[in-house]
Design an enzyme around this catalytic site. Structure first.
Site, PDB file in Angstrom:
ATOM      1  N   GLY A 219     -11.096  -1.379  22.119  1.00  0.00           N
ATOM      2  CA  GLY A 219     -11.785  -2.664  22.020  1.00  0.00           C
ATOM      3  C   GLY A 219     -13.206  -2.660  22.536  1.00  0.00           C
TER       4      GLY A 219
ATOM      5  N   ASN B  91     -15.877  -2.016  20.826  1.00  0.00           N
ATOM      6  CA  ASN B  91     -16.707  -2.726  19.844  1.00  0.00           C
ATOM      7  C   ASN B  91     -16.414  -4.217  19.860  1.00  0.00           C
ATOM      8  OD1 ASN B  91     -18.458  -0.793  18.205  1.00  0.00           O
ATOM      9  ND2 ASN B  91     -16.491   0.275  18.384  1.00  0.00           N
TER      10      ASN B  91
ATOM     11  N   ARG C 197       3.956  -2.851   2.857  1.00  0.00           N
ATOM     12  CA  ARG C 197       2.555  -3.162   3.173  1.00  0.00           C
ATOM     13  C   ARG C 197       2.125  -4.531   2.656  1.00  0.00           C
ATOM     14  NH1 ARG C 197      -0.400   1.129   5.067  1.00  0.00           N
ATOM     15  NH2 ARG C 197       0.776   3.049   5.154  1.00  0.00           N
TER      16      ARG C 197
ATOM     17  N   LEU D 285      -6.173  -2.128   4.329  1.00  0.00           N
ATOM     18  CA  LEU D 285      -5.864  -3.466   3.815  1.00  0.00           C
ATOM     19  C   LEU D 285      -5.459  -3.351   2.350  1.00  0.00           C
ATOM     20  CD1 LEU D 285      -8.742  -5.543   5.458  1.00  0.00           C
ATOM     21  CD2 LEU D 285      -6.347  -5.366   6.181  1.00  0.00           C
TER      22      LEU D 285
ATOM     23  N   ASN E  88     -16.318  -3.146   7.837  1.00  0.00           N
ATOM     24  CA  ASN E  88     -15.680  -2.119   8.654  1.00  0.00           C
ATOM     25  C   ASN E  88     -16.753  -1.240   9.297  1.00  0.00           C
ATOM     26  OD1 ASN E  88     -13.486  -0.521   9.681  1.00  0.00           O
ATOM     27  ND2 ASN E  88     -13.956   1.021   8.124  1.00  0.00           N
TER      28      ASN E  88
ATOM     29  N   HIS F 220     -17.405   2.615  10.834  1.00  0.00           N
ATOM     30  CA  HIS F 220     -16.842   3.971  10.757  1.00  0.00           C
ATOM     31  C   HIS F 220     -17.735   4.946  11.540  1.00  0.00           C
ATOM     32  CE1 HIS F 220     -14.208   7.005   9.051  1.00  0.00           C
ATOM     33  NE2 HIS F 220     -15.281   7.758   8.952  1.00  0.00           N
TER      34      HIS F 220
ATOM     35  N   ASP G 125     -12.510   3.883   3.086  1.00  0.00           N
ATOM     36  CA  ASP G 125     -13.859   4.123   3.639  1.00  0.00           C
ATOM     37  C   ASP G 125     -14.899   4.361   2.540  1.00  0.00           C
ATOM     38  OD1 ASP G 125     -12.912   3.845   6.246  1.00  0.00           O
ATOM     39  OD2 ASP G 125     -12.420   5.972   6.415  1.00  0.00           O
TER      40      ASP G 125
HETATM   41  C1  GRF Z   1     -14.672   3.039  16.565  1.00  0.00           C
HETATM   42  O1  GRF Z   1     -15.131   4.340  16.786  1.00  0.00           O
HETATM   43  C2  GRF Z   1     -14.781   2.684  15.115  1.00  0.00           C
HETATM   44  O2  GRF Z   1     -15.835   3.330  14.460  1.00  0.00           O
HETATM   45  C3  GRF Z   1     -13.465   3.159  14.547  1.00  0.00           C
HETATM   46  O3  GRF Z   1     -12.541   2.894  15.561  1.00  0.00           O
HETATM   47  C4  GRF Z   1     -13.175   2.940  16.825  1.00  0.00           C
HETATM   48  C5  GRF Z   1     -12.808   1.703  17.596  1.00  0.00           C
HETATM   49  O4  GRF Z   1     -13.150   1.825  18.943  1.00  0.00           O
HETATM   50  N1  GRF Z   1     -13.177   2.494  13.296  1.00  0.00           N
HETATM   51  P1  GRF Z   1     -13.010   0.565  19.914  1.00  0.00           P
HETATM   52  O5  GRF Z   1     -11.563   0.125  19.896  1.00  0.00           O
HETATM   53  O6  GRF Z   1     -13.916  -0.509  19.398  1.00  0.00           O
HETATM   54  O7  GRF Z   1     -13.434   1.040  21.263  1.00  0.00           O
END
Ligand code: GRF
Length: 204
Positions: A11, A13, A58, A86, A100, A102, A138
């Site tokens: 978490g 981000n 799913r 998704l 998203n 990446h 992606d």
């Molecule tokens: C990030 O590196 C993002 O690019 C990838 O998952 C990771 C999530 O990290 N999709 P966090 O949970 O936000 O620390």
């Protein structure tokens, strides 16, 4: 705009997004007991945990996810560590409204373990990509990228740290730009309010 963030891990981000002041109304995790849920709670944002094994397939999983998004009137979705693809119906309903993050310069190193793959390939440059989500894995239209160097003495940990710090700077900026209508998806093409390379590169 009311946002949901989909998580599944530490978490970090999510923390950057919430600190940036984006109007996040809901956090959904595909795993219980992850740090991201605590981050949401600290910021007073409601959380839901939707675990795959509770659903026969799913499509059912995603129906439940959409049910939660609808309940909270969510208009836009930011994925940050949510490790599930998704389903087409979800992408159709939220067409052009799901982003998203990446940890590589897509289309290099899609899928899981992107940082490890770049590190093992001994690339000199890798980076971070923010893209709109489409039905591929992606593959969605790219909104913004930031390069990250691999230093000669990097370990996987130091490279990962540098990538995550870049993510924390880039992702909230992009989400705010989408939020205020400076960037959008039109006929599968990312469109910028100001079609100006200096603005786009300088901005992100
Ligand atoms: C990030 O590196 C993002 O690019 C990838 O998952 C990771 C999530 O990290 N999709 P966090 O949970 O936000 O620390």
């Amino acid at each position: 705009m009311k946002w949901a963030v989909l998580v599944g891990g530490t978490g970090s981000n999510l923390e950057a997004i919430l600190s940036s002041g984006l109007d996040v109304r809901l956090v959904i995790s595909h795993r219980a007991q992850v740090r991201a849920l605590g981050v949401a709670a600290q910021h007073g944002v409601p959380t839901r945990v939707i675990v795959g094994r509770d659903y026969p397939d799913r499509a059912d999983y995603d129906a439940s996810l959409r049910g939660q998004l609808e309940e909270f009137d969510i208009e836009r979705v930011a994925m940050a560590g949510f490790l599930r693809w998704l389903q087409p119906e979800t992408i159709r309903v939220y067409q052009g409204q799901i982003l998203n993050l990446h940890p590589s310069l897509l289309p290099a190193y899609p899928g899981l373990h992107a940082i490890e793959q770049a590190f093992e390939a001994r690339v000199w440059w890798t980076g971070v990509t923010v893209h709109f989500v489409d039905e591929g894995h992606d593959t969605g239209p790219i909104v913004a990228q930031a390069p990250v160097p691999r230093m000669a003495d990097d370990t996987l940990e130091t490279l990962s740290d540098r990538i995550h710090r870049t993510e924390h700077a880039l992702y909230p900026k992009v989400l705010h730009a989408v939020d205020r209508g400076a960037v959008w998806l039109q006929d599968h093409v990312v469109t910028y309010a100001k079609e100006d390379d200096a603005w786009i590169h300088g901005h992100f």
